[in-house]
Write an enzyme that holds these catalytic residues in place. Structure first.
Site, PDB file in Angstrom:
ATOM      1  N   ARG A  65     -16.486   2.432 -17.464  1.00 14.92           N
ATOM      2  CA  ARG A  65     -15.113   2.628 -17.461  1.00 14.92           C
ATOM      3  C   ARG A  65     -14.494   1.862 -16.054  1.00 14.92           C
ATOM      4  O   ARG A  65     -13.305   1.383 -16.353  1.00 14.92           O
ATOM      5  CB  ARG A  65     -14.813   4.053 -17.479  1.00 14.92           C
ATOM      6  CG  ARG A  65     -14.626   4.683 -18.960  1.00 14.92           C
ATOM      7  CD  ARG A  65     -15.143   6.191 -18.699  1.00 14.92           C
ATOM      8  NE  ARG A  65     -16.308   6.198 -18.246  1.00 14.92           N
ATOM      9  CZ  ARG A  65     -17.471   6.047 -19.273  1.00 14.92           C
ATOM     10  NH1 ARG A  65     -17.175   6.036 -20.575  1.00 14.92           N
ATOM     11  NH2 ARG A  65     -18.924   6.009 -19.116  1.00 14.92           N
ATOM     12  N   THR A  66     -14.957   2.545 -15.092  1.00 15.90           N
ATOM     13  CA  THR A  66     -14.241   1.977 -13.725  1.00 15.90           C
ATOM     14  C   THR A  66     -14.177   0.411 -13.545  1.00 15.90           C
ATOM     15  O   THR A  66     -13.189  -0.177 -13.505  1.00 15.90           O
ATOM     16  CB  THR A  66     -14.689   2.842 -12.723  1.00 15.90           C
ATOM     17  OG1 THR A  66     -14.969   4.155 -13.052  1.00 15.90           O
ATOM     18  CG2 THR A  66     -14.067   2.551 -11.288  1.00 15.90           C
ATOM     19  N   LYS A  95     -31.605  -8.896  -0.464  1.00  8.23           N
ATOM     20  CA  LYS A  95     -32.230  -9.801   0.757  1.00  8.23           C
ATOM     21  C   LYS A  95     -32.073  -9.069   1.834  1.00  8.23           C
ATOM     22  O   LYS A  95     -32.634  -9.381   3.061  1.00  8.23           O
ATOM     23  CB  LYS A  95     -31.733 -11.178   0.723  1.00  8.23           C
ATOM     24  CG  LYS A  95     -31.895 -11.976  -0.554  1.00  8.23           C
ATOM     25  CD  LYS A  95     -31.039 -13.448  -0.096  1.00  8.23           C
ATOM     26  CE  LYS A  95     -30.552 -13.964  -1.506  1.00  8.23           C
ATOM     27  NZ  LYS A  95     -29.643 -15.068  -1.107  1.00  8.23           N
ATOM     28  N   ARG A 116     -17.950  -0.125  -5.797  1.00  8.96           N
ATOM     29  CA  ARG A 116     -18.631   1.187  -5.978  1.00  8.96           C
ATOM     30  C   ARG A 116     -20.012   1.327  -5.456  1.00  8.96           C
ATOM     31  O   ARG A 116     -20.693   0.092  -5.405  1.00  8.96           O
ATOM     32  CB  ARG A 116     -18.829   1.540  -7.637  1.00  8.96           C
ATOM     33  CG  ARG A 116     -19.756   2.644  -7.813  1.00  8.96           C
ATOM     34  CD  ARG A 116     -20.105   2.946  -9.202  1.00  8.96           C
ATOM     35  NE  ARG A 116     -18.841   3.690  -9.873  1.00  8.96           N
ATOM     36  CZ  ARG A 116     -18.547   4.360 -11.008  1.00  8.96           C
ATOM     37  NH1 ARG A 116     -19.406   4.319 -11.736  1.00  8.96           N
ATOM     38  NH2 ARG A 116     -17.432   4.721 -11.016  1.00  8.96           N
ATOM     39  N   HIS A 144     -13.968   9.780  -5.878  1.00 14.57           N
ATOM     40  CA  HIS A 144     -13.615   8.828  -6.952  1.00 14.57           C
ATOM     41  C   HIS A 144     -12.141   8.878  -6.891  1.00 14.57           C
ATOM     42  O   HIS A 144     -11.769   9.410  -7.810  1.00 14.57           O
ATOM     43  CB  HIS A 144     -14.381   9.292  -8.156  1.00 14.57           C
ATOM     44  CG  HIS A 144     -14.477   8.051  -8.980  1.00 14.57           C
ATOM     45  ND1 HIS A 144     -13.564   6.902  -9.006  1.00 14.57           N
ATOM     46  CD2 HIS A 144     -15.237   7.722 -10.256  1.00 14.57           C
ATOM     47  CE1 HIS A 144     -13.879   6.187 -10.135  1.00 14.57           C
ATOM     48  NE2 HIS A 144     -14.913   6.615 -10.865  1.00 14.57           N
TER      49      HIS A 144
HETATM   50  N1   CP Z   1     -15.570   8.038 -14.743  1.00  6.29           N
HETATM   51  C1   CP Z   1     -16.420   7.042 -14.394  1.00  6.29           C
HETATM   52  O1   CP Z   1     -16.375   6.773 -13.214  1.00  6.29           O
HETATM   53  O2   CP Z   1     -17.003   6.459 -15.460  1.00  6.29           O
HETATM   54  P1   CP Z   1     -18.014   5.239 -15.105  1.00  6.29           P
HETATM   55  O3   CP Z   1     -19.268   5.501 -14.254  1.00  6.29           O
HETATM   56  O4   CP Z   1     -18.479   4.547 -16.638  1.00  6.29           O
HETATM   57  O5   CP Z   1     -17.285   4.132 -14.378  1.00  6.29           O
END
Ligand code: CP
Length: 333
Positions: A65-66, A95, A116, A144
């Site tokens: 999703r993100t 590396k 991320r 998040h």
């Molecule tokens: N909700 C969420 O962060 O989903 P993903 O891990 O798929 O990005």
């Protein structure tokens, strides 16, 4: 065409999006208005907004999703996207390059970086090193914030308000970064009560509970969920984060599967209420619930796209404004 009105504070502080505490209520309300606006518009009305901009998505942990919603948001606004979907293996991190050096380099290629990372605090470190805005798309078991914004937007749309609501968080509240961020955001509103339901092994982080006490937010920790379902407007179900347990597989096995939301839960819930989940789900919501109108988790996904479009536009506008100011002050020196 929608117009952005950001507060003075927003311009001053929002170069990066690192943690939920950065957002004041006014800024969130503006983001939600703008997201609603975008949702009602035709792509032809906003498709050139970020033409010429480049957004980099660097993901050191898996995501559906993100990453894809940020990339779709950027593309829909006319920006281009460069990406590493498994940066741990396929970037020069493999590396031994430091995160800080990677940020210094990618900042030469892109106008903003969506990051991320598996380490709590990584987004903060990245922001210290980066010359372009960093958007935290999840840092380990930390935060998040963009997920929390879309969660809150969904609550407003589904329940019609945020002030006065009661919410129960269920599942992995220790490692669930979306829960941490959303709890911080809720303190900016006048919520009635927050319930935290979790096995004691993954109970809510103590520092966040201390923060709630300081902000005088009414909350309760418990292990039983059925007793609160009729009292809440929002059930926020979460996955037990298997990847955070390391060599404690026995603990994971003990807590996984303890809370499975099914029709028996829905029968106890208010007629006007909503079930949210950041997704992915791995068994903690029975698919038999999907057809219930109160199952809001796929609408939540769609809302995320518009919230992230607004965030990208906001961050890149602020970044441009900052750059113009710097150029102006250099020119007048
Ligand atoms: N909700 C969420 O962060 O989903 P993903 O891990 O798929 O990005």
């Amino acid at each position: 065409m929608a117009v952005f009105f950001w507060s003075k504070n927003t311009f001053k502080y929002m170069k990066h999006v690192i943690r939920a505490q950065q957002f004041d209520r006014g800024t969130m309300e503006r983001i939600f208005l703008e997201a609603e606006d975008l949702q009602s518009m035709d792509r032809s009305e906003y498709g050139e907004t970020l033409r010429g901009k480049i957004v980099a998505t660097l993901f050191y942990e898996p995501s559906t999703r993100t990453r894809l919603s940020f990339e779709s948001a950027a593309l829909q606004l006319g920006a281009s996207v460069i990406t590493t979907e498994n940066a741990r293996e396929f970037s020069s991190a493999a590396k031994g390059e430091t995160l800080e050096d990677t940020m210094r380099v990618v900042g030469k290629y892109a106008d903003a970086i969506v990051l991320r990372h598996f380490d709590t605090g990584a987004a903060d470190r990245a922001a210290q090193a980066s010359s372009v805005p960093i958007i935290n798309a999840g840092d380990g078991a930390g935060q998040h914030p963009t997920q929390a914004l879309l969660d809150l937007f969904t609550i407003q749309r589904e329940i019609g308000k945020i002030d006065g609501i009661s919410i129960v968080f269920v599942g992995d509240l220790l490692y669930g970064r979306t829960v941490h961020s959303l709890t911080y955001l809720l303190t900016k509103f006048k919520v009635k009560k927050i319930y935290f339901v979790a096995p004691k092994e993954v109970a809510m982080r103590k520092d966040i509970l201390t923060y709630l006490r300081k902000k005088q937010v009414d909350f309760e920790e418990r292990e039983d969920v059925l007793g609160v379902l009729s009292k809440v407007d929002v059930v926020y179900q979460t996955r037990i984060q298997k990847e955070r347990f390391g060599d404690r597989a026995d603990v994971y096995e003990k807590v996984a599967g303890k809370y499975v939301l099914d029709r028996s839960w829905m029968r106890k819930m208010k007629k006007r209420s909503v079930v949210l989940h950041p997704l992915p789900r791995v068994g903690e919501i029975d698919p038999e619930v999907d057809s219930d109108l109160r199952a809001g988790y796929f609408r939540q996904v769609e809302n995320g796209l518009y919230v992230r479009m607004v965030l990208l536009k906001m961050i890149l506008e602020i970044s441009d404004k900052g750059r113009r100011k710097r150029v102006l002050s250099t020119a007048t020196q």
